[in-house]
Design a protein around this motif. Structure first.
Motif, PDB file in Angstrom:
ATOM      1  N   CYS A  87       0.791  -1.235   0.000  1.00 36.30           N
ATOM      2  CA  CYS A  87       0.000   0.000   0.000  1.00 36.30           C
ATOM      3  C   CYS A  87       0.819   1.279   0.000  1.00 36.30           C
ATOM      4  O   CYS A  87       0.290   2.351  -0.308  1.00 36.30           O
ATOM      5  CB  CYS A  87      -0.951   0.007   1.191  1.00 36.30           C
ATOM      6  SG  CYS A  87      -0.106   0.079   2.793  1.00 36.30           S
ATOM      7  N   GLY A  88       2.119   1.222   0.361  1.00 33.64           N
ATOM      8  CA  GLY A  88       2.895   2.464   0.442  1.00 33.64           C
ATOM      9  C   GLY A  88       2.190   3.448   1.362  1.00 33.64           C
ATOM     10  O   GLY A  88       1.840   3.132   2.505  1.00 33.64           O
ATOM     11  N   ASP A 111       7.150  -2.136   4.773  1.00 30.06           N
ATOM     12  CA  ASP A 111       8.035  -1.062   5.252  1.00 30.06           C
ATOM     13  C   ASP A 111       7.341  -0.279   6.387  1.00 30.06           C
ATOM     14  O   ASP A 111       6.259   0.273   6.185  1.00 30.06           O
ATOM     15  CB  ASP A 111       8.318  -0.148   4.047  1.00 30.06           C
ATOM     16  CG  ASP A 111       9.170   1.045   4.415  1.00 30.06           C
ATOM     17  OD1 ASP A 111       9.584   1.143   5.578  1.00 30.06           O
ATOM     18  OD2 ASP A 111       9.405   1.889   3.529  1.00 30.06           O
ATOM     19  N   ASP A 133       4.755  -9.171   5.047  1.00 33.17           N
ATOM     20  CA  ASP A 133       5.022  -9.614   3.683  1.00 33.17           C
ATOM     21  C   ASP A 133       3.709 -10.022   2.982  1.00 33.17           C
ATOM     22  O   ASP A 133       3.063 -10.989   3.389  1.00 33.17           O
ATOM     23  CB  ASP A 133       5.985 -10.803   3.755  1.00 33.17           C
ATOM     24  CG  ASP A 133       6.370 -11.304   2.379  1.00 33.17           C
ATOM     25  OD1 ASP A 133       6.330 -10.519   1.410  1.00 33.17           O
ATOM     26  OD2 ASP A 133       6.687 -12.501   2.268  1.00 33.17           O
ATOM     27  N   ASN A 152      -0.413  -2.492  -6.298  1.00 33.37           N
ATOM     28  CA  ASN A 152       0.583  -1.757  -7.085  1.00 33.37           C
ATOM     29  C   ASN A 152       1.958  -2.083  -6.499  1.00 33.37           C
ATOM     30  O   ASN A 152       2.506  -1.356  -5.690  1.00 33.37           O
ATOM     31  CB  ASN A 152       0.317  -0.260  -7.064  1.00 33.37           C
ATOM     32  CG  ASN A 152       1.244   0.469  -8.031  1.00 33.37           C
ATOM     33  OD1 ASN A 152       1.775  -0.146  -8.961  1.00 33.37           O
ATOM     34  ND2 ASN A 152       1.457   1.743  -7.812  1.00 33.37           N
ATOM     35  N   PRO A 154       6.141  -3.254  -6.499  1.00 28.35           N
ATOM     36  CA  PRO A 154       7.323  -2.759  -7.228  1.00 28.35           C
ATOM     37  C   PRO A 154       7.471  -3.546  -8.531  1.00 28.35           C
ATOM     38  O   PRO A 154       7.378  -4.771  -8.514  1.00 28.35           O
ATOM     39  CB  PRO A 154       8.486  -3.065  -6.272  1.00 28.35           C
ATOM     40  CG  PRO A 154       7.959  -3.916  -5.194  1.00 28.35           C
ATOM     41  CD  PRO A 154       6.484  -3.856  -5.199  1.00 28.35           C
ATOM     42  N   ALA A 176      10.473  -0.417  -2.686  1.00 31.49           N
ATOM     43  CA  ALA A 176       9.275   0.105  -3.355  1.00 31.49           C
ATOM     44  C   ALA A 176       9.429   0.109  -4.873  1.00 31.49           C
ATOM     45  O   ALA A 176       8.444   0.283  -5.596  1.00 31.49           O
ATOM     46  CB  ALA A 176       8.979   1.526  -2.884  1.00 31.49           C
ATOM     47  N   ARG A 189       4.243 -13.572  -7.035  1.00 36.01           N
ATOM     48  CA  ARG A 189       3.840 -14.070  -5.710  1.00 36.01           C
ATOM     49  C   ARG A 189       2.414 -13.619  -5.398  1.00 36.01           C
ATOM     50  O   ARG A 189       1.635 -14.344  -4.789  1.00 36.01           O
ATOM     51  CB  ARG A 189       4.818 -13.564  -4.640  1.00 36.01           C
ATOM     52  CG  ARG A 189       6.212 -14.180  -4.774  1.00 36.01           C
ATOM     53  CD  ARG A 189       7.132 -13.657  -3.677  1.00 36.01           C
ATOM     54  NE  ARG A 189       6.575 -13.887  -2.369  1.00 36.01           N
ATOM     55  CZ  ARG A 189       6.695 -13.053  -1.332  1.00 36.01           C
ATOM     56  NH1 ARG A 189       7.378 -11.937  -1.454  1.00 36.01           N
ATOM     57  NH2 ARG A 189       6.139 -13.326  -0.196  1.00 36.01           N
TER      58      ARG A 189
HETATM   59  C1  LIG Z   1       5.462   0.845  -6.118  1.00 30.75           C
HETATM   60  S1  LIG Z   1       5.184   1.112  -4.392  1.00 30.75           S
HETATM   61  C2  LIG Z   1       3.416   1.396  -4.459  1.00 30.75           C
HETATM   62  C3  LIG Z   1       2.832   2.024  -3.236  1.00 30.75           C
HETATM   63  C4  LIG Z   1       1.348   2.370  -3.365  1.00 30.75           C
HETATM   64  N1  LIG Z   1       0.561   1.178  -3.653  1.00 30.75           N
HETATM   65  C5  LIG Z   1       1.124   3.411  -4.426  1.00 30.75           C
HETATM   66  O1  LIG Z   1       0.601   3.085  -5.500  1.00 30.75           O
HETATM   67  O2  LIG Z   1       1.469   4.578  -4.178  1.00 30.75           O
HETATM   68  C6  LIG Z   1       5.322  -0.553  -3.777  1.00 30.75           C
HETATM   69  C7  LIG Z   1       5.147  -0.739  -2.264  1.00 30.75           C
HETATM   70  O3  LIG Z   1       5.256  -2.153  -2.017  1.00 30.75           O
HETATM   71  C8  LIG Z   1       5.871  -2.360  -0.770  1.00 30.75           C
HETATM   72  N2  LIG Z   1       6.385  -3.751  -0.774  1.00 30.75           N
HETATM   73  C9  LIG Z   1       7.419  -4.264  -1.478  1.00 30.75           C
HETATM   74  N3  LIG Z   1       7.542  -5.580  -1.251  1.00 30.75           N
HETATM   75  C10 LIG Z   1       6.555  -5.911  -0.382  1.00 30.75           C
HETATM   76  C11 LIG Z   1       6.156  -7.143   0.239  1.00 30.75           C
HETATM   77  N4  LIG Z   1       6.802  -8.295   0.004  1.00 30.75           N
HETATM   78  N5  LIG Z   1       5.086  -7.130   1.077  1.00 30.75           N
HETATM   79  C12 LIG Z   1       4.425  -5.965   1.334  1.00 30.75           C
HETATM   80  N6  LIG Z   1       4.760  -4.778   0.785  1.00 30.75           N
HETATM   81  C13 LIG Z   1       5.808  -4.743  -0.067  1.00 30.75           C
HETATM   82  C14 LIG Z   1       6.931  -1.274  -0.707  1.00 30.75           C
HETATM   83  O4  LIG Z   1       7.326  -1.018   0.618  1.00 30.75           O
HETATM   84  C15 LIG Z   1       6.185  -0.089  -1.377  1.00 30.75           C
HETATM   85  O5  LIG Z   1       5.557   0.700  -0.400  1.00 30.75           O
END
Ligand SMILES: C[S@@+](CC[C@H](N)C(=O)[O-])C[C@H]1O[C@@H](n2cnc3c(N)ncnc32)[C@H](O)[C@@H]1O
Length: 258
Positions: A87-88, A111, A133, A152, A154, A176, A189
């Motif tokens: 969710c960021g 994070d 996770d 959304n 990475p 991210a 995943r």
């Molecule tokens: C591209 S950003 C998108 C954030 C938000 N959804 C947006 O659109 O503004 C990806 C987010 O995924 C999180 N993230 C990466 N790997 C993850 C995991 N295994 N489990 C949960 N969150 C994860 C990161 O910390 C980051 O905040």
């Protein structure tokens, strides 16, 4: 915008210095505009992108279609279970809640800074934010109940992270941005486990680049969902949608009130 945000000339000078040193404008201001909302964004947290508004629009349309169908079947007052995975700042979940009104909102990020930020942004919608996770920290009771699963994740291939603008490379966390070798490691995943969590008739929505869309479709289909792609030339946005078929004997996408 800095002039409007600064309370004193000294404060303004400090903000100008931060921006001139390369900090993203949104981190200096402390917020980003997304779907007409002011979303709090702390330094170190991914800044929601304008193109992601397209994913929100697609999700809103799907949820409304389901709402119309359920209301026609005499289940008005039901609310959609929305999960904002990765969710960021929580921008996507907050925007879905603002557009749909009655939702049961859950959000997850790995994070801690993002989780802190998302808690601020989804509070008005009564959303709950978990740290961990992917599906790991979600309540088990959500299995088979999610109507809209917005993810959304990475998706920048590792070898291309160095080509991103410095605002992203230097001020947003690698977790991210970096999606692994072809950028789709996290997405795979997500798609593999999505059918277990989606309600019959529920939808997974995920953003990719146009180039990655064929592999993303493959991942969605191999997880057992029915894939399709939506593209906005205006926003340069590609969204891959995976839908869980809904059977007449199964529980529907919308949960009955409260
Ligand atoms: C591209 S950003 C998108 C954030 C938000 N959804 C947006 O659109 O503004 C990806 C987010 O995924 C999180 N993230 C990466 N790997 C993850 C995991 N295994 N489990 C949960 N969150 C994860 C990161 O910390 C980051 O905040």
């Amino acid at each position: 915008m800095l002039m409007a945000a600064a309370r004193t000339p000294v404060g303004l000078a400090a903000m100008v210095d931060q921006r001139a040193a390369g900090q993203p404008l949104e981190h200096v201001l402390g917020w980003a505009e997304f779907c007409g909302l002011r979303i709090a964004v702390e330094p170190g947290v991914f800044i929601p992108r304008r193109r992601t508004e397209f994913l929100v629009r697609q999700a809103v349309a799907l949820a409304r279609q389901a709402g119309a169908h359920q209301a026609g079947a005499g289940q008005a007052g039901a609310r959609v279970v929305v999960v904002d995975l990765c969710c960021g700042s929580g921008a996507v979940g907050a925007a879905l809640a603002a557009a749909l009104g009655r939702v049961e909102l859950h959000a997850v990020d790995i994070d801690p800074a993002a989780v802190r930020c998302a808690r601020r942004n989804v509070a008005a919608a009564g959303g709950r934010v978990y740290q961990g996770d992917l599906y790991g920290p979600l309540p088990a009771g959500l299995r088979g109940r999610i109507g809209i699963l917005a993810a959304n994740v990475p998706y920048v291939p590792t070898g291309e992270v160095g080509l991103l603008p410095p605002e992203a490379r230097m001020h947003e966390p690698m977790v991210a941005l970096d999606g692994g070798g072809d950028g789709l490691d996290v997405l795979r995943r997500v798609t593999a486990a999505a059918p277990v969590w989606l309600a019959p008739g529920g939808h997974l929505l995920t953003e990719t680049s146009e180039r990655q869309a064929p592999q993303a479709i493959e991942a969605v289909a191999s997880g057992g969902l029915v894939p399709r792609v939506a593209h906005s030339a205006e926003l340069n946005a590609t969204v891959v949608i995976g839908s869980r078929p809904g059977g007449p004997d199964e529980r529907p996408m919308l949960a009955a009130g409260p």
